[in-house]
Design a protein around this motif. Sequence first.
Motif, PDB file in Angstrom:
ATOM      1  N   GLY A   1      -1.022 -31.580  -4.168  1.00 13.03           N
ATOM      2  CA  GLY A   1       0.073 -32.061  -3.337  1.00 13.03           C
ATOM      3  C   GLY A   1       0.940 -30.976  -2.732  1.00 13.03           C
ATOM      4  N   LEU A   2       0.630 -29.708  -2.961  1.00 12.66           N
ATOM      5  CA  LEU A   2       1.411 -28.613  -2.398  1.00 12.66           C
ATOM      6  C   LEU A   2       0.552 -27.918  -1.350  1.00 12.66           C
ATOM      7  CD1 LEU A   2       3.943 -26.812  -2.357  1.00 12.66           C
ATOM      8  CD2 LEU A   2       2.880 -25.445  -4.132  1.00 12.66           C
ATOM      9  N   GLY A   3       0.591 -28.427  -0.151  1.00 10.43           N
ATOM     10  CA  GLY A   3      -0.208 -27.849   0.917  1.00 10.43           C
ATOM     11  C   GLY A   3       0.445 -26.605   1.477  1.00 10.43           C
ATOM     12  N   LEU A   4      -0.350 -25.594   1.676  1.00 14.60           N
ATOM     13  CA  LEU A   4       0.112 -24.357   2.305  1.00 14.60           C
ATOM     14  C   LEU A   4      -0.484 -24.315   3.700  1.00 14.60           C
ATOM     15  CD1 LEU A   4      -0.415 -21.941  -0.710  1.00 14.60           C
ATOM     16  CD2 LEU A   4       1.697 -23.047   0.018  1.00 14.60           C
ATOM     17  N   ASN A   5       0.106 -25.081   4.586  1.00 20.33           N
ATOM     18  CA  ASN A   5      -0.433 -25.209   5.931  1.00 20.33           C
ATOM     19  C   ASN A   5       0.242 -24.211   6.857  1.00 20.33           C
ATOM     20  OD1 ASN A   5      -1.833 -27.403   4.919  1.00 20.33           O
ATOM     21  ND2 ASN A   5      -0.133 -28.782   5.354  1.00 20.33           N
ATOM     22  N   GLY A   6      -0.560 -23.554   7.643  1.00 15.96           N
ATOM     23  CA  GLY A   6      -0.018 -22.616   8.613  1.00 15.96           C
ATOM     24  C   GLY A   6       0.154 -21.212   8.060  1.00 15.96           C
ATOM     25  N   ARG A   7       0.904 -20.434   8.793  1.00 14.82           N
ATOM     26  CA  ARG A   7       1.100 -19.021   8.470  1.00 14.82           C
ATOM     27  C   ARG A   7       2.461 -18.807   7.821  1.00 14.82           C
ATOM     28  NH1 ARG A   7      -0.821 -19.846  13.432  1.00 14.82           N
ATOM     29  NH2 ARG A   7      -2.894 -19.088  13.855  1.00 14.82           N
ATOM     30  N   PHE A   8       2.563 -17.713   7.069  1.00 13.50           N
ATOM     31  CA  PHE A   8       3.818 -17.352   6.421  1.00 13.50           C
ATOM     32  C   PHE A   8       4.169 -15.919   6.779  1.00 13.50           C
ATOM     33  CE2 PHE A   8       1.900 -20.616   3.856  1.00 13.50           C
ATOM     34  CZ  PHE A   8       2.951 -21.472   3.623  1.00 13.50           C
ATOM     35  N   PHE A   9       5.430 -15.664   6.964  1.00 15.22           N
ATOM     36  CA  PHE A   9       5.918 -14.331   7.312  1.00 15.22           C
ATOM     37  C   PHE A   9       7.053 -13.976   6.354  1.00 15.22           C
ATOM     38  CE2 PHE A   9       9.134 -11.854   9.614  1.00 15.22           C
ATOM     39  CZ  PHE A   9       8.402 -10.707   9.846  1.00 15.22           C
TER      40      PHE A   9
END
Length: 127
Positions: free
Chosen positions: A109-117
């Motif tokens: 349930g903890l989606g890491l969608n996309g980019r992180f900066f």
Amino acid sequence: TRLRLADFARFNAGGAYQKVKRSDTGRQYFSPDYLAYSGLELHWYWKPKLIHFYAYGELVYTGKYVGYIDPSMGERVVANARLSFQMAQFRFNFDFRNTIGRDLDARDGLGLNGRFFSYGFVWNFVN
């Protein structure tokens, strides 16, 4: 494993394998059996200004693992990058995680969608 080409380029790679047996359950939750990575760091020194510039990129592969709810997690390649520069004892970092923007789940349930900066610095004030 590390391979260095003068002071300009450094290549590193590695992996880990673990096999843990638990008697209470047959599953190892959130514990992949293996992980592999490879990375390349480029370095350039600007001598007139006494500044070191670095660019680092890596690919990380996590083996399959299970969660409490989702029985099939992992088995993804994630690309990360870091740009940094160093002046004297200060090194400023700019990190880019999941640069290709793949959707993945680190936990149920903890989606890491996309980019992180993120950004930060390292201060080596004791030699």
